[in-house]
Design an enzyme around this catalytic site. Structure first.
Site, short mmCIF file in Angstrom:
data_model
loop_
_atom_site.label_atom_id
_atom_site.label_comp_id
_atom_site.label_asym_id
_atom_site.label_seq_id
_atom_site.Cartn_x
_atom_site.Cartn_y
_atom_site.Cartn_z
N ASP A 182 0.86 -1.19 0.00
CA ASP A 182 0.00 0.00 0.00
C ASP A 182 0.90 1.24 0.00
O ASP A 182 1.83 1.33 0.80
CB ASP A 182 -0.90 -0.02 1.25
CG ASP A 182 -2.03 0.98 1.17
OD1 ASP A 182 -1.75 2.18 0.96
OD2 ASP A 182 -3.20 0.58 1.31
N HIS A 239 -6.75 -5.63 3.08
CA HIS A 239 -5.59 -4.99 3.71
C HIS A 239 -4.97 -5.96 4.72
O HIS A 239 -5.70 -6.58 5.51
CB HIS A 239 -6.02 -3.75 4.50
CG HIS A 239 -6.61 -2.66 3.67
ND1 HIS A 239 -5.91 -1.52 3.32
CD2 HIS A 239 -7.86 -2.51 3.15
CE1 HIS A 239 -6.70 -0.72 2.62
NE2 HIS A 239 -7.88 -1.29 2.50
N GLN A 260 -14.30 2.58 1.83
CA GLN A 260 -13.68 2.11 0.58
C GLN A 260 -13.41 3.29 -0.35
O GLN A 260 -14.27 4.15 -0.55
CB GLN A 260 -14.60 1.09 -0.13
CG GLN A 260 -13.91 0.45 -1.34
CD GLN A 260 -14.77 -0.59 -2.06
OE1 GLN A 260 -15.97 -0.74 -1.78
NE2 GLN A 260 -14.16 -1.29 -3.00
N HIS A 291 -10.30 -5.75 -2.54
CA HIS A 291 -8.95 -5.93 -1.98
C HIS A 291 -9.03 -6.12 -0.48
O HIS A 291 -9.96 -5.64 0.17
CB HIS A 291 -8.04 -4.75 -2.32
CG HIS A 291 -8.60 -3.42 -1.88
ND1 HIS A 291 -9.54 -2.74 -2.61
CD2 HIS A 291 -8.35 -2.67 -0.79
CE1 HIS A 291 -9.84 -1.62 -2.00
NE2 HIS A 291 -9.15 -1.55 -0.87
P1 AMP Z 1 -9.79 1.18 0.49
O1 AMP Z 1 -10.17 2.41 1.26
O2 AMP Z 1 -10.00 -0.09 1.23
O3 AMP Z 1 -10.43 1.21 -0.86
O4 AMP Z 1 -8.23 1.26 0.35
C1 AMP Z 1 -7.54 1.62 -0.79
C2 AMP Z 1 -6.09 1.59 -0.40
O5 AMP Z 1 -5.33 1.66 -1.58
C3 AMP Z 1 -5.63 2.72 0.52
O6 AMP Z 1 -5.05 2.17 1.68
C4 AMP Z 1 -4.61 3.47 -0.34
O7 AMP Z 1 -3.53 3.93 0.44
C5 AMP Z 1 -4.18 2.43 -1.34
N1 AMP Z 1 -3.73 2.89 -2.64
C6 AMP Z 1 -4.29 3.85 -3.41
N2 AMP Z 1 -3.61 3.95 -4.57
C7 AMP Z 1 -2.64 3.01 -4.55
C8 AMP Z 1 -1.61 2.61 -5.45
N3 AMP Z 1 -1.46 3.20 -6.65
N4 AMP Z 1 -0.77 1.61 -5.10
C9 AMP Z 1 -0.91 1.00 -3.88
N5 AMP Z 1 -1.85 1.35 -2.98
C10 AMP Z 1 -2.70 2.33 -3.31
#
Ligand code: AMP
Length: 142
Positions: free
Chosen positions: A34, A105, A97, A103
């Site tokens: 992340d 975490h 989200q 996905h």
């Molecule tokens: P969610 O809120 O569960 O949708 O989490 C999305 C996650 O993706 C967050 O923890 C962000 O920090 C992470 N994120 C966003 N863009 C990227 C990226 N390009 N590469 C890796 N992680 C990302």
């Protein structure tokens, strides 16, 4: 239900259109660091099959995802000598989200240390690269 949009950032990572610090991949799943970690070693496990989140995913996708989550949670715990591991998954904006491709975490945890904010601060690429290497080494050590 809102439909899946294949322009989301994880779909683009899956297609190789944008880079990621990838630590694991198989026929159905990838995992990468992340970029805004809530703690050192924060990983995301992403099925290749398209779904917005848990709510519209095929049961088979979920069944194949969880063993990979377990494998990576174990590796992350070893790689960072963590005391525990938080596993989280969000569904729709009201839940937190922000990226609309399913996905999970995985966040190594240390006794007494709180999580950093969700989608908080961008980590330096060299730190993410070093953390990814640690996870790969733990996976290789099995
Ligand atoms: P969610 O809120 O569960 O949708 O989490 C999305 C996650 O993706 C967050 O923890 C962000 O920090 C992470 N994120 C966003 N863009 C990227 C990226 N390009 N590469 C890796 N992680 C990302």
């Amino acid at each position: 239900m809102t439909s899946y949009d294949d322009a989301n950032i994880f779909a683009r990572i899956l297609r190789g259109e944008i880079p990621s610090h990838r630590v694991y991949e198989d026929a159905e799943t990838i995992a990468f660091m992340d970029v805004m970690p809530q703690g050192p070693g924060h990983l995301l496990v992403v099925p290749r099959a398209p779904s917005r989140n848990l709510l519209d995913a095929a049961p088979d996708t979920l069944a194949r995802l969880m063993p990979v989550v377990q494998k990576l949670a174990r590796a992350a715990k070893v790689a960072f000598a963590a005391d525990g591991v938080t596993v989280m998954q969000f569904n729709e904006p009201a839940s937190g989200q922000t990226v609309f491709h399913l996905h999970v975490h995985i966040i190594p945890r240390f006794a007494g240390e709180p999580l950093h904010p969700h989608s908080g601060t961008m980590e330096k690429p060299e730190i993410l690269a070093e953390h990814a290497e640690r996870v790969r080494a733990a996976l290789a050590a099995g």
